[in-house]
Design a protein around this motif. Structure first.
Motif, PDB file in Angstrom:
ATOM      1  N   GLY A 128    -106.995  44.888 -25.409  1.00  0.00           N
ATOM      2  CA  GLY A 128    -106.272  45.365 -26.570  1.00  0.00           C
ATOM      3  C   GLY A 128    -107.201  45.852 -27.668  1.00  0.00           C
ATOM      4  N   ARG A 186    -107.371  49.635 -29.290  1.00  0.00           N
ATOM      5  CA  ARG A 186    -107.197  49.870 -30.729  1.00  0.00           C
ATOM      6  C   ARG A 186    -108.393  50.629 -31.302  1.00  0.00           C
ATOM      7  NH1 ARG A 186    -105.848  44.586 -30.566  1.00  0.00           N
ATOM      8  NH2 ARG A 186    -107.578  43.942 -31.917  1.00  0.00           N
ATOM      9  N   TYR A 244     -98.396  36.109 -21.186  1.00  0.00           N
ATOM     10  CA  TYR A 244     -97.393  37.031 -21.719  1.00  0.00           C
ATOM     11  C   TYR A 244     -97.380  37.018 -23.250  1.00  0.00           C
ATOM     12  CZ  TYR A 244     -94.976  38.916 -17.653  1.00  0.00           C
ATOM     13  OH  TYR A 244     -94.655  39.634 -16.520  1.00  0.00           O
ATOM     14  N   VAL A 262    -100.314  39.072 -24.401  1.00  0.00           N
ATOM     15  CA  VAL A 262    -100.046  40.506 -24.237  1.00  0.00           C
ATOM     16  C   VAL A 262     -99.082  40.993 -25.314  1.00  0.00           C
ATOM     17  CG1 VAL A 262     -98.962  42.227 -22.728  1.00  0.00           C
ATOM     18  CG2 VAL A 262    -100.563  40.573 -21.771  1.00  0.00           C
ATOM     19  N   ASP A 263     -98.060  40.189 -25.607  1.00  0.00           N
ATOM     20  CA  ASP A 263     -97.085  40.569 -26.625  1.00  0.00           C
ATOM     21  C   ASP A 263     -97.751  40.746 -27.988  1.00  0.00           C
ATOM     22  OD1 ASP A 263     -94.203  40.966 -27.221  1.00  0.00           O
ATOM     23  OD2 ASP A 263     -94.542  39.265 -28.562  1.00  0.00           O
ATOM     24  N   GLN A 276    -100.858  41.632 -28.474  1.00  0.00           N
ATOM     25  CA  GLN A 276    -101.644  42.863 -28.444  1.00  0.00           C
ATOM     26  C   GLN A 276    -100.749  44.095 -28.546  1.00  0.00           C
ATOM     27  OE1 GLN A 276    -104.883  43.199 -28.675  1.00  0.00           O
ATOM     28  NE2 GLN A 276    -105.142  40.971 -28.759  1.00  0.00           N
ATOM     29  N   ILE A 277     -99.569  44.053 -27.928  1.00  0.00           N
ATOM     30  CA  ILE A 277     -98.638  45.181 -28.063  1.00  0.00           C
ATOM     31  C   ILE A 277     -98.216  45.340 -29.523  1.00  0.00           C
ATOM     32  CG2 ILE A 277     -96.321  45.999 -27.455  1.00  0.00           C
ATOM     33  CD1 ILE A 277     -96.756  44.743 -24.681  1.00  0.00           C
ATOM     34  N   LEU A 282    -100.987  47.041 -31.311  1.00  0.00           N
ATOM     35  CA  LEU A 282    -101.037  48.457 -30.947  1.00  0.00           C
ATOM     36  C   LEU A 282     -99.916  49.235 -31.621  1.00  0.00           C
ATOM     37  CD1 LEU A 282    -101.944  48.047 -27.181  1.00  0.00           C
ATOM     38  CD2 LEU A 282    -103.328  49.242 -28.889  1.00  0.00           C
ATOM     39  N   ARG A 283     -98.742  48.629 -31.753  1.00  0.00           N
ATOM     40  CA  ARG A 283     -97.651  49.287 -32.482  1.00  0.00           C
ATOM     41  C   ARG A 283     -98.056  49.564 -33.916  1.00  0.00           C
ATOM     42  NH1 ARG A 283     -92.138  46.327 -32.510  1.00  0.00           N
ATOM     43  NH2 ARG A 283     -91.700  48.121 -33.844  1.00  0.00           N
ATOM     44  N   ILE A 334     -92.968  54.580 -27.796  1.00  0.00           N
ATOM     45  CA  ILE A 334     -93.701  53.588 -27.008  1.00  0.00           C
ATOM     46  C   ILE A 334     -92.865  53.224 -25.783  1.00  0.00           C
ATOM     47  CG2 ILE A 334     -94.672  51.254 -26.983  1.00  0.00           C
ATOM     48  CD1 ILE A 334     -95.033  51.511 -30.022  1.00  0.00           C
ATOM     49  N   ILE A 357     -92.879  50.615 -22.460  1.00  0.00           N
ATOM     50  CA  ILE A 357     -93.453  49.462 -21.766  1.00  0.00           C
ATOM     51  C   ILE A 357     -92.883  49.467 -20.357  1.00  0.00           C
ATOM     52  CG2 ILE A 357     -93.662  46.952 -21.719  1.00  0.00           C
ATOM     53  CD1 ILE A 357     -93.333  46.993 -24.771  1.00  0.00           C
ATOM     54  N   SER A 396     -93.483  48.193 -16.134  1.00  0.00           N
ATOM     55  CA  SER A 396     -94.210  47.457 -15.098  1.00  0.00           C
ATOM     56  C   SER A 396     -94.021  48.156 -13.763  1.00  0.00           C
ATOM     57  CB  SER A 396     -93.731  46.007 -15.012  1.00  0.00           C
ATOM     58  OG  SER A 396     -92.440  45.925 -14.449  1.00  0.00           O
TER      59      SER A 396
END
Length: 512
Positions: free
Chosen positions: A138, A142, A194, A197-198, A200-201, A204-205, A214, A216, A218
């Motif tokens: 992440g 960024r 998870y 990751v959430d 980091q998302i 990034l937002r 955006i 997401i 899988s």
């Protein structure tokens, strides 16, 4: 919906090309470079026979950024930046475009991890490495987004996949490999990954701001795979395959010990103790180098090929979810006459559909002729029969004498259904999207960016995803696909790198 063989290689390639595997040519982590050879090689980006979205957009003059998408090594030139994903050999390899980009990333962020190297490390180390990897990935994205202008960017977090493969039984008390001790110690690792990751998302937002769409996505889903299923043993018992393997008593004892240690989470610790007492064992690569055989007999696939009696084998499996007919004139030692091909395939499909666990449930919920689920110029490289399980894949090992065993390794495995989440301007809030496929992702992104789709793409923009206002301002445009992939399949890996990657694929369960 994922690709019919739902693993990272055909999956992410279909996601980023918009076509089915028989058009882009990727079916697994290992592929045939020669149709008339049993042997298989590690897949690389040069094997992909269709342009990916960052190549299409680069030709349009758009600026792109790509980080950690599987099957992107060696990197192709783009109008922007690209960091190769899994199977990139090392941080010292040339796995970025422009060359040397990873040095800028490391200078700015301090750490970058290409992938989890193996499942054979202590579980505490695996957990900590996965969490560090999420943060490092992440941070790298960024930094790149903040320091470079982009119109399109794509980042893959592979850590959720690894966590679910190797910590599923710790979370799932009903899995036969679950133990109370491991559940207490590691039952929340998947949730930790998870959650990381959430976070980091979210960061990034904030980086890209509110005016960015955006997505997401899988490439597949996950579930519990309680048992190993040995497909070549099934073929052997039913008269399709003749094995030359003769397992010794000592080998059986070592396997039972290994399985027991792995089931209680002590395999990595036992190896560490062994190495401290007796020293590091000589690796297969070093042994082969001593005998001048480094390029030979170094993979489990090679061992399967060497231990099949091809003169008495009509069908076999070398890759998950696929059975191939030993067809005369196509396979090196084929014995099935072309006129008998379809009758043999039909009979085998019938038997595979009836193949059942001891409790009576079918092993495969769907069995297809390959042309029923794929079409394109590389269909001949696909398995003749595609075998679909609700969760997971069968193992191709020849050694086991049983059909089934408790799964103590990658206790979680792939399912056919992943997720699609979309957010941002033009996205319909609360949209109930039905029928989306992984190969629709690239056409959807091209549509949203106002770029024509290739006229031979199998995917299409996902219906119902966009507001009426956005749809009124955008139309689906097509153009003739004049880009033709090269026919050569040049391996970019040195023999040493390919050995290391084979070890990694075995450690992560992609070669089973």
């Amino acid at each position: 919906q994922s690709t019919v063989i739902p693993n990272s290689f055909p999956g992410w390639t279909s996601c980023t090309t918009g076509v089915n595997p028989a058009k882009h040519g990727i079916f697994n982590a290992l592929i045939r470079k020669d149709l008339h050879d049993y042997r298989m090689s590690v897949v690389n980006s040069r094997d992909i026979r269709y342009d990916r979205i960052w190549q299409i957009l680069s030709r349009e003059g758009m600026r792109v950024g790509v980080v950690n998408v599987p099957c992107s090594y060696p990197p192709v030139p783009v109008n922007g930046f690209l960091i190769g994903g899994m199977l990139s050999p090392s941080l010292e390899s040339d796995f970025t475009y422009p060359e040397g980009l990873i040095k800028d990333v490391l200078d700015a962020t301090g750490e970058y991890i290409i992938d989890l190297r193996s499942k054979h490390i202590p579980r505490e180390q695996m957990r900590d490495e996965l969490l560090r990897s999420v943060d490092a990935r992440g941070a790298a994205m960024r930094y790149l987004l903040e320091s470079r202008d982009t119109d399109f960017a794509m980042l893959v977090f592979t850590e959720t996949d690894r966590a679910q493969h190797y910590f599923w039984a710790d979370m799932d008390a009903e899995h036969p490999a679950h133990t109370r001790e491991r559940g207490e110690a590691f039952g929340d690792v998947i949730f930790q990954v998870y959650d990381r990751v959430d976070r980091q998302i979210g960061l990034l937002r904030e980086t890209v701001g509110p005016d960015c769409q955006i997505y997401i996505v899988s490439d597949h889903g996950f579930g519990a795979q309680p048992h190993y299923v040995y497909i070549n043993r099934f073929l052997q018992q039913n008269g399709y395959l003749k094995s030359l393997v003769r397992e010794t008593r000592g080998q059986r004892a070592r396997k039972r010990t290994k399985d027991l240690l792995e089931s209680v989470g002590l395999l990595g610790a036992a190896r560490t103790v062994r190495n401290k007492v007796f020293g590091e064992p000589e690796g297969a690569r070093e042994a082969d180098m001593k005998h001048g055989q480094m390029a030979n007999k170094r993979t489990s696939i090679d061992r399967i090929i060497e231990n099949v009696d091809w003169s008495a084998t009509t069908a076999y499996a070398l890759v998950p979810r696929g059975v191939r007919i030993n067809l005369k004139g196509r396979e090196p030692n084929g014995i099935v006459e072309p006129v008998a091909y379809e009758a043999l395939r039909s009979r085998l499909i019938h038997e595979l559909k009836r193949f059942a666990y001891p409790g009576g449930d079918n092993v495969f919920d769907r069995v297809y002729r390959r042309e029923e689920v794929m079409e394109g110029p590389y269909l001949e490289y696909a398995p003749d029969i595609v075998t679909c399980m609700t969760v997971g894949v069968p193992s191709c090992h020849l050694e086991p004498t049983e059909l089934f065993a408790i799964n103590t390794g990658a206790t979680g495995s792939h399912t056919d259904w992943g997720v699609l989440i979309a957010h941002g301007p033009g996205i319909q809030p609360g949209a109930d999207v039905v029928g989306a496929r992984l190969m629709d992702v690239t056409p959807t992104a091209l549509y949203a960016l106002g770029v024509p789709l290739n006229d031979d793409m199998d995917g299409q923009p996902v219906a119902g995803l966009f507001t009426d206002e956005f749809a009124a301002q955008h139309s689906v445009m097509f153009r003739e696909n004049t880009s033709r992939a090269a026919t050569d399949r040049v391996d970019p890996f040195s023999a040493t790198e390919e050995d290391e990657i084979m070890d990694q694929l075995k450690g992560l369960g992609y070669i089973n």
